[in-house]
Write an enzyme that holds these catalytic residues in place. Structure first.
Site, PDB file in Angstrom:
ATOM      1  N   SER B 225      13.851 -20.018  15.057  1.00  0.00           N
ATOM      2  CA  SER B 225      14.068 -21.151  14.673  1.00  0.00           C
ATOM      3  C   SER B 225      12.897 -22.051  13.646  1.00  0.00           C
ATOM      4  O   SER B 225      13.054 -21.955  12.780  1.00  0.00           O
ATOM      5  CB  SER B 225      15.175 -22.209  15.375  1.00  0.00           C
ATOM      6  OG  SER B 225      14.348 -22.988  16.026  1.00  0.00           O
ATOM      7  N   ARG B 229      13.300 -21.509   9.933  1.00  0.00           N
ATOM      8  CA  ARG B 229      12.850 -22.165   9.380  1.00  0.00           C
ATOM      9  C   ARG B 229      12.084 -22.506   8.079  1.00  0.00           C
ATOM     10  O   ARG B 229      12.312 -22.177   6.811  1.00  0.00           O
ATOM     11  CB  ARG B 229      12.790 -23.742  10.179  1.00  0.00           C
ATOM     12  CG  ARG B 229      13.236 -25.076   9.245  1.00  0.00           C
ATOM     13  CD  ARG B 229      13.240 -25.864  10.374  1.00  0.00           C
ATOM     14  NE  ARG B 229      14.602 -26.241  11.227  1.00  0.00           N
ATOM     15  CZ  ARG B 229      14.525 -26.164  11.987  1.00  0.00           C
ATOM     16  NH1 ARG B 229      12.968 -25.861  12.509  1.00  0.00           N
ATOM     17  NH2 ARG B 229      14.978 -25.856  13.238  1.00  0.00           N
ATOM     18  N   ASN B 233      13.070 -21.492   4.405  1.00  0.00           N
ATOM     19  CA  ASN B 233      12.808 -22.504   3.132  1.00  0.00           C
ATOM     20  C   ASN B 233      11.392 -22.371   2.309  1.00  0.00           C
ATOM     21  O   ASN B 233      11.736 -22.505   0.436  1.00  0.00           O
ATOM     22  CB  ASN B 233      12.147 -24.026   3.647  1.00  0.00           C
ATOM     23  CG  ASN B 233      13.240 -24.926   4.244  1.00  0.00           C
ATOM     24  OD1 ASN B 233      14.633 -25.529   3.420  1.00  0.00           O
ATOM     25  ND2 ASN B 233      13.903 -25.075   5.944  1.00  0.00           N
TER      26      ASN B 233
END
Lengths: 156, 356
Positions: B225, B229, B233
């Site tokens: 994660s 992440r 993004n």
């Protein structure tokens, strides 16, 4: 989206940069930050201490001024007392002196009176003799009538 | 060359998302080169041309651009902060030093808030992560076409300048954090770590396989994660820049100069030079404005006029959208760097907690 050697390349690079930061950046800056913190703290403490000391000194000064004031008033009181005492003494002395001068003057006056009386007596006796001479038309020998004259003078 | 003049939309996007890869082509691979096809007699290390070759390279390849930019930015971080460290003293700080100390204090506070144990590694780690990722993300704000075009002019086929849009980079860092997590879990808890993995949600021997499965998934989810992440993004942000650029690139030729004069002067497809001139002129205008030589209104007017002349109405619209997205993206850039840092600290903090 290919996973390849870059992954490990990045891991190694990451480790190296973290090591660099841990060794050459973080402790140095943190030390200076802490030093500054301590410096500021010391400064503040010092300022506080100084303020406290100032207040204490002010109290001390006030106390000393009060002391001085009371002392001064005591001194003034004493001085006043002393002054009135001196004045009293001076008065007494002056009146004594006056008395003394009066007595001396009195005695001198008395003396003078006596002297004058004596003189007067003499003059009167002489006058009496002169009168007697005039009456007798002849000079009375003062030597011979000395006793008489003295007696007269005594009686006057 | 495949990436020389990306004509179609998908080619343009693919060109932008293609790393410069140096890797090992397996023996027997059939390369398509300018001078014809060539069958490799033995495995060779070379720069890949196109995604097909990259796929053929498999694992034994390295993204030269990602590594170069990330190492370059990391070195920039080291130089800047080492400089600040050497300059900083207990006297009152000024300018840049002050700014660096601000960052350091900010990070020190965040670490103190979410990390209770004592460990000299955590804070420098957090600082490195925050600034390095911030720098890498910041490359997103460089106009999307600028560096790849310049590099193409210089003869380099591909160039992806935002290392954090490369999953290798973000996952590499996340794995680094994961290794630290494992290390501290084992170092601090010892056998307790095994206990935590096997007996945690249900404290009974019969549930050991279930527990192990759940805890391992939870453990592995953390680095994934963390890395994905950031990658997601940044990739999405980069993608939007590319799409805006793409949407308006078609119209960019309709500008007075871009359409006519530029084609006369530089030939088709090389309006990069014109854009560079425009960029410099805009920078000059902004500088003049900052020096109070011209008013803000005039600056805006001249800038818009300049963009309209060079890019046409659609180009201008694209430029403005890029600007708006870039301003919004600054937020994401900072936030993602911060999130990565905070989560790293939190995960390592969890690894240091004795009782769960």
């Amino acid at each position: 989206m290919n996973i390849n050697l870059t992954l490990f390349g990045q891991m190694v690079t990451f480790a190296i940069f973290v090591w660099f930061c841990m060794k050459f950046v973080w402790p140095v800056i943190l030390t200076s930050l802490e030093e500054r913190q301590k410096k500021i703290e010391d400064g503040l403490n010092f300022a506080e201490k100084a303020t406290r000391e100032l207040a204490e000194t002010k109290l001390e000064i006030d106390r000393k001024i009060d002391d001085a004031k009371s002392e001064a008033s005591v001194i003034i009181d004493q001085a006043n007392k002393r002054a009135s005492q001196i004045i009293e003494e001076a008065k007494i002395k002056a009146s004594d002196e006056g008395e003394r001068i009066k007595i001396a003057a009195q005695s001198e006056i008395d003396l003078e009176i006596n002297r004058a009386k004596e003189k007067l007596r003499k003059s009167v006796s002489e006058l009496a003799i002169a009168g007697a001479e005039k009456i007798l038309e002849k000079s009375v020998d003062s030597e011979t009538n000395k006793d008489l004259l003295d007696k007269l003078a005594q009686e006057l | 060359m495949a990436g020389d003049n990306p004509a179609t939309t998908s080619e343009y996007i693919q060109h932008h998302l293609q790393n410069l890869v140096y890797g090992k082509l397996p023996a027997g691979y059939e390369r398509e080169l300018e001078h014809g096809r060539e069958i490799l007699s033995e495995s060779t290390w070379t720069l890949a041309h196109g995604s097909g070759e990259v796929a053929a390279m498999g694992f034994w390849a390295i993204h030269v651009d990602s590594m170069a930019w990330s190492i370059g930015l990391g070195i920039l971080f080291c130089i800047l902060f080492r400089f600040a460290a050497l300059k900083s003293s207990s006297d009152s700080p000024k300018g840049f030093i002050n700014f660096v100390e601000l960052i350091i204090e900010f990070i020190d506070n965040s670490v103190r808030e979410s990390f209770n144990a004592k460990n000299a590694l955590i804070a420098p780690l957090a600082l490195t992560i925050f600034i390095w990722i911030f720098f890498m993300n910041l490359m997103d704000l460089v106009p999307v076409d600028l560096v790849p075009k310049l590099m193409m002019l210089a003869g380099v086929e591909y160039q992806k300048i935002v290392p954090s849009t490369d999953p290798n980079v973000t996952m590499g860092m996340a794995l680094g954090v994961f290794v630290l997590m494992l290390f501290y879990n084992i170092k601090i808890k010892g056998f307790g770590f095994v206990k935590e993995l096997t007996l945690h949600p249900f404290n009974h021997w019969a549930f050991i396989p279930v527990n192990l499965f759940m805890e391992l998934v939870g453990l592995l989810a953390k680095p994934f994660s963390l890395g994905l992440r950031l990658f997601g993004n940044m990739y999405a942000g980069e993608m939007i820049f590319i799409l805006i650029a793409l949407m308006f690139a078609a119209g960019a030729g309709s500008g007075i100069i871009a359409g006519g004069l530029n084609a006369q002067l530089f030939g088709d497809g090389t309006n990069i030079l014109l854009w560079l001139v425009t960029f410099l002129l805009v920078c000059f205008l902004c500088w003049m404005n900052l020096k109070d030589k011209i008013s803000t209104g005039k600056t805006l007017f001249y800038t818009l006029a300049l963009l309209a002349i060079t890019g046409g109405i659609l180009g201008l619209g694209g430029g403005l959208m890029q600007l708006v997205w870039a301003i919004f993206h600054i937020l994401i850039v900072t936030l993602q760097a911060f999130v990565f840092m905070v989560l790293t600290v939190v995960y390592l903090g969890m690894a240091h907690e004795q009782d769960h």
